[in-house]
Scaffold this active site. Structure first.
Site, PDB file in Angstrom:
ATOM      1  N   ARG A   1       8.909   5.116 -11.817  1.00 53.76           N
ATOM      2  CA  ARG A   1       7.596   5.092 -11.021  1.00 53.76           C
ATOM      3  C   ARG A   1       6.314   5.333 -11.339  1.00 53.76           C
ATOM      4  NH1 ARG A   1       9.318   5.448  -4.282  1.00 53.76           N
ATOM      5  NH2 ARG A   1       7.652   3.934  -4.458  1.00 53.76           N
ATOM      6  N   PRO A   2       6.204   4.931 -12.649  1.00 54.90           N
ATOM      7  CA  PRO A   2       4.884   5.304 -13.311  1.00 54.90           C
ATOM      8  C   PRO A   2       3.613   5.128 -12.459  1.00 54.90           C
ATOM      9  CG  PRO A   2       5.714   3.152 -14.325  1.00 54.90           C
ATOM     10  CD  PRO A   2       6.617   3.709 -13.251  1.00 54.90           C
TER      11      PRO A   2
ATOM     12  N   ARG B   1       5.632  10.310  -3.057  1.00 52.79           N
ATOM     13  CA  ARG B   1       4.903   9.649  -3.910  1.00 52.79           C
ATOM     14  C   ARG B   1       3.617   9.036  -3.618  1.00 52.79           C
ATOM     15  NH1 ARG B   1       5.072   6.462  -8.674  1.00 52.79           N
ATOM     16  NH2 ARG B   1       3.835   4.420  -8.461  1.00 52.79           N
TER      17      ARG B   1
ATOM     18  N   ASP C   1      12.337  -3.000  -0.004  1.00 50.60           N
ATOM     19  CA  ASP C   1      12.625  -2.125   0.737  1.00 50.60           C
ATOM     20  C   ASP C   1      13.835  -2.568   1.906  1.00 50.60           C
ATOM     21  OD1 ASP C   1      10.941  -0.242  -0.190  1.00 50.60           O
ATOM     22  OD2 ASP C   1       9.442  -0.509   1.251  1.00 50.60           O
TER      23      ASP C   1
ATOM     24  N   ARG D   1      12.498  10.555   6.350  1.00 47.00           N
ATOM     25  CA  ARG D   1      11.199  10.029   5.844  1.00 47.00           C
ATOM     26  C   ARG D   1      10.399   8.910   6.343  1.00 47.00           C
ATOM     27  NH1 ARG D   1      11.051  11.097  -0.641  1.00 47.00           N
ATOM     28  NH2 ARG D   1       8.955  10.302   0.072  1.00 47.00           N
TER      29      ARG D   1
ATOM     30  N   LYS E   1       5.173   3.252   8.315  1.00 46.60           N
ATOM     31  CA  LYS E   1       5.178   4.400   7.434  1.00 46.60           C
ATOM     32  C   LYS E   1       4.135   3.923   6.346  1.00 46.60           C
ATOM     33  CE  LYS E   1       8.285   5.280   4.153  1.00 46.60           C
ATOM     34  NZ  LYS E   1       7.540   5.325   2.753  1.00 46.60           N
ATOM     35  N   ASN E   2       4.405   2.583   5.703  1.00 46.62           N
ATOM     36  CA  ASN E   2       3.666   2.302   4.365  1.00 46.62           C
ATOM     37  C   ASN E   2       2.329   1.825   4.910  1.00 46.62           C
ATOM     38  OD1 ASN E   2       5.864   3.041   3.014  1.00 46.62           O
ATOM     39  ND2 ASN E   2       6.332   0.738   2.666  1.00 46.62           N
TER      40      ASN E   2
ATOM     41  N   CYS F   1      11.354   8.816  -3.314  1.00 46.93           N
ATOM     42  CA  CYS F   1      12.622   8.498  -3.624  1.00 46.93           C
ATOM     43  C   CYS F   1      12.896   8.349  -4.876  1.00 46.93           C
ATOM     44  CB  CYS F   1      13.041   7.199  -2.694  1.00 46.93           C
ATOM     45  SG  CYS F   1      13.236   7.680  -0.872  1.00 46.93           S
TER      46      CYS F   1
ATOM     47  N   ASP G   1       0.602   4.260 -14.135  1.00 48.64           N
ATOM     48  CA  ASP G   1      -0.552   3.958 -15.070  1.00 48.64           C
ATOM     49  C   ASP G   1      -1.478   2.816 -14.498  1.00 48.64           C
ATOM     50  OD1 ASP G   1       2.015   2.581 -14.837  1.00 48.64           O
ATOM     51  OD2 ASP G   1       1.336   1.208 -16.463  1.00 48.64           O
ATOM     52  N   LEU G   2      -0.604   1.958 -13.661  1.00 45.80           N
ATOM     53  CA  LEU G   2      -1.940   0.976 -12.884  1.00 45.80           C
ATOM     54  C   LEU G   2      -2.620   1.650 -12.100  1.00 45.80           C
ATOM     55  CD1 LEU G   2       0.859  -1.667 -12.102  1.00 45.80           C
ATOM     56  CD2 LEU G   2      -0.683  -1.726 -13.908  1.00 45.80           C
TER      57      LEU G   2
HETATM   58  C1  UD1 Z   1       5.204   0.747  -2.031  1.00 46.70           C
HETATM   59  C2  UD1 Z   1       5.776   1.160  -0.952  1.00 46.70           C
HETATM   60  C3  UD1 Z   1       7.280   1.043  -1.206  1.00 46.70           C
HETATM   61  C4  UD1 Z   1       7.647  -0.348  -1.535  1.00 46.70           C
HETATM   62  C5  UD1 Z   1       6.829  -0.861  -2.648  1.00 46.70           C
HETATM   63  C6  UD1 Z   1       6.965  -2.290  -3.151  1.00 46.70           C
HETATM   64  C7  UD1 Z   1       4.245   2.943   0.144  1.00 46.70           C
HETATM   65  C8  UD1 Z   1       4.323   4.247   0.549  1.00 46.70           C
HETATM   66  N1  UD1 Z   1       5.627   2.387  -0.664  1.00 46.70           N
HETATM   67  O1  UD1 Z   1       5.378   1.421  -3.131  1.00 46.70           O
HETATM   68  O2  UD1 Z   1       8.016   1.061   0.094  1.00 46.70           O
HETATM   69  O3  UD1 Z   1       9.177  -0.534  -1.911  1.00 46.70           O
HETATM   70  O4  UD1 Z   1       5.451  -0.707  -2.352  1.00 46.70           O
HETATM   71  O5  UD1 Z   1       6.789  -3.033  -1.893  1.00 46.70           O
HETATM   72  O6  UD1 Z   1       3.696   1.760   0.479  1.00 46.70           O
HETATM   73  N2  UD1 Z   1       4.210   0.485 -11.076  1.00 46.70           N
HETATM   74  C9  UD1 Z   1       3.962   0.572 -12.536  1.00 46.70           C
HETATM   75  N3  UD1 Z   1       2.869   1.181 -12.391  1.00 46.70           N
HETATM   76  C10 UD1 Z   1       2.203   1.891 -11.517  1.00 46.70           C
HETATM   77  C11 UD1 Z   1       2.677   1.479 -10.325  1.00 46.70           C
HETATM   78  C12 UD1 Z   1       3.821   0.700 -10.036  1.00 46.70           C
HETATM   79  O7  UD1 Z   1       4.654   0.153 -13.404  1.00 46.70           O
HETATM   80  O8  UD1 Z   1       1.010   2.438 -11.732  1.00 46.70           O
HETATM   81  C13 UD1 Z   1       5.756  -0.513 -10.846  1.00 46.70           C
HETATM   82  C14 UD1 Z   1       6.752   0.411 -10.115  1.00 46.70           C
HETATM   83  O9  UD1 Z   1       7.492   1.255 -11.063  1.00 46.70           O
HETATM   84  C15 UD1 Z   1       7.682  -0.473  -9.739  1.00 46.70           C
HETATM   85  C16 UD1 Z   1       6.685  -1.629  -9.209  1.00 46.70           C
HETATM   86  O10 UD1 Z   1       5.483  -1.500  -9.936  1.00 46.70           O
HETATM   87  O11 UD1 Z   1       8.578  -0.943 -10.440  1.00 46.70           O
HETATM   88  C17 UD1 Z   1       6.260  -1.886  -7.646  1.00 46.70           C
HETATM   89  O12 UD1 Z   1       5.451  -0.565  -7.367  1.00 46.70           O
HETATM   90  P1  UD1 Z   1       4.277  -0.240  -6.411  1.00 46.70           P
HETATM   91  O13 UD1 Z   1       4.015  -1.917  -5.931  1.00 46.70           O
HETATM   92  O14 UD1 Z   1       3.303   0.309  -6.820  1.00 46.70           O
HETATM   93  O15 UD1 Z   1       5.032   0.204  -5.253  1.00 46.70           O
HETATM   94  P2  UD1 Z   1       4.619   1.755  -4.400  1.00 46.70           P
HETATM   95  O16 UD1 Z   1       3.104   1.291  -4.063  1.00 46.70           O
HETATM   96  O17 UD1 Z   1       5.066   2.770  -5.139  1.00 46.70           O
END
Ligand code: UD1
Length: 437
Positions: A130-131, A101, A324, A417, A29-30, A125, A133-134
């Site tokens: 889940r901001p 997301r 995960d 999902r 999926k990812n 989910c 900002d990055l």
């Molecule tokens: C992806 C995966 C998800 C997995 C996660 C971590 C997909 C579709 N989903 O989610 O299944 O659990 O990687 O391996 O690939 N964060 C910020 N700001 C941002 C982005 C992220 O603070 O702009 C924080 C998030 O809140 C979280 C952490 O960084 O606490 C990890 O998030 P991230 O690595 O971005 O995960 P996803 O890409 O959302």
């Protein structure tokens, strides 16, 4: 009842049966979501194989169609052909964005293709803050102007320009979004502290096949460095691409063996990506054989009575233990000997499943917001429990394999999902499990 991809039928199972046999691991999926999103960047036709048949992919298909892409699907063959010659819409429909997301990675692709993207804040989910900002940090560094209000994000760039981008945290989605926008930016982009997850490497592989110029060294896990030399969009061309296997689905079935006992072979399994998981499962007492050459993993335990908890596990970024698989591990820890302290370091609210497992008789205590303590019990008790999110839902299903009597998991739309056919797979492995209305 067979999986139809739409209904929200409950999953019902009777515990106490060992697993035995072979299961074919679905496409990831990812990994599939960002490569499908990447297709809008390429003004040509791409063919994707081994695409999982799950509802998050349905959502991505709808998003792609909304941009002007034309899709041809061959469900039986898990193949999608995407014609992206006429992408024209930069506004994404709120109903799909709020459902998933990873729709946010379309921002980078649309900026690269049309110079503009308008999206609502993405959903997904409920596993904590889940901001994004990055994501916005990466796109702004490339020269995008971004306006946000309470509900929407509007990004615009006359021209994207290569930049040095050092992420304070290696976010998977933000790294993918930035890569997508940088592919056709003018000049070179260097990303430091990029996410090292295999799904990032897979996106770079796909884009390079399609004409991008991305360097991702052999020492990537150590350096977290990606270099993207921008190319003119006319250099990008259609390709045929096979989605990598799903390491999280494979890991879920490995933990299912710890719950139920047995002896299973995972075919088309990404053995090399699961080393930390396999090491843990071995420590817990099961035999694991990794057959890298044939993409096969064998997991077995003569008797599930020998499965022991290790004292401490924490989740981390790749190649550490994946967040995960935290819930599937939790389910198996509930029925293993001894005590585990489990720490979640990636998401702020990923213990929703605890309440349901406790209803099944698990002995779990929250130590603080990040840590729970699990004391193994001999058996769980079958109950009706509610899936509240994707991986927690799958954890309840594998917990049910270790429960006395009947377990019914409701709200299975969350599980669909990400899991193509968890019921069919476990049934083929000998579990007494089915969908019920
Ligand atoms: C992806 C995966 C998800 C997995 C996660 C971590 C997909 C579709 N989903 O989610 O299944 O659990 O990687 O391996 O690939 N964060 C910020 N700001 C941002 C982005 C992220 O603070 O702009 C924080 C998030 O809140 C979280 C952490 O960084 O606490 C990890 O998030 P991230 O690595 O971005 O995960 P996803 O890409 O959302």
């Amino acid at each position: 009842m067979a999986y139809d991809g739409q209904s929200n039928a409950a999953i019902c199972m009777e515990g106490g049966k060992c697993l035995d046999g072979t299961v074919l691991i679905q496409g990831s999926k990812n990994a599939a979501l960002p490569v499908l999103a990447a297709s809008v960047l390429i003004p040509d036709t791409c063919v994707f194989k081994n695409v999982p048949y799950i509802t998050d992919i349905d959502c991505m298909k709808n998003l792609l169609k909304s941009t002007g892409a034309v899709l041809e699907e061959h469900k039986e063959a898990h193949m999608i052909r995407i014609h992206s010659e006429n992408i024209r819409e930069y506004r994404l429909p709120a109903r799909y964005v709020s459902a998933m997301r990873s729709s946010v990675v379309l921002m980078g692709a649309l900026l690269g293709r049309l110079g503009e993207a308008l999206v609502d804040y993405p959903g997904g989910c409920v596993i904590g803050e889940r901001p994004i900002d990055l994501h916005l940090f990466g796109l702004e560094k490339l020269g995008a102007q971004i306006w946000t209000d309470k509900n929407r994000i509007h990004a615009y760039a006359d021209e994207l320009k290569g930049a040095l981008i050092k992420f304070p945290f290696p976010s998977v989605g933000a790294t993918q979004n930035t890569i997508l926008a940088a592919v056709t930016a003018r000049g070179t982009t260097v990303i430091k502290n990029a996410a090292r997850e295999p799904e990032v490497t897979a996106l770079c592989d796909f884009l390079n096949k399609a004409g991008a110029d991305i360097e991702i060294g052999h020492d990537f896990i150590a350096t977290g460095r990606i270099v993207i030399h921008g190319v003119d969009i006319s250099r990008l061309h259609g390709v045929e691409y096979t989605v990598i296997p799903d390491r999280i689905v494979a890991g879920t079935y490995m933990f299912a063996v710890l719950c139920a006992g047995g002896n299973i072979t995972l075919e088309n399994a990404p053995a090399a990506q699961l080393r930390s998981v396999c090491a843990l499962i071995r420590k817990m007492g099961a035999d694991v054989v990794l057959d890298d050459e044939n993409d096969r993993i064998l997991v077995s335990t003569d008797t599930k009575q020998i499965i022991q908890n290790v004292p401490f596990v924490e989740t981390g970024v790749y190649p550490e233990f994946p967040t995960d698989l935290q819930s599937p591990l939790l389910a198996s820890a509930c029925v293993s000997k001894g005590t585990l302290i489990l720490k979640e370091r990636i998401f702020s609210s990923r213990f929703k499943v605890v309440e349901e497992l406790v209803r099944m008789g698990a002995d779990i205590t929250a130590l603080d917001n990040e840590r729970v303590q699990v004391r193994g019990v001999a058996k769980l008790a079958g109950r009706t429990v509610i899936a509240q999110e994707l991986r927690g839902g799958a954890a309840l299903v594998i917990a049910g394999l270790a429960a006395d009597g009947i377990t019914t998991v409701t709200d299975t739309r969350y599980i669909k999902r990400g899991y193509q056919d968890i019921v069919g797979d476990l049934e083929r492995l000998g579990a007494r499990i089915s969908y019920v209305d």
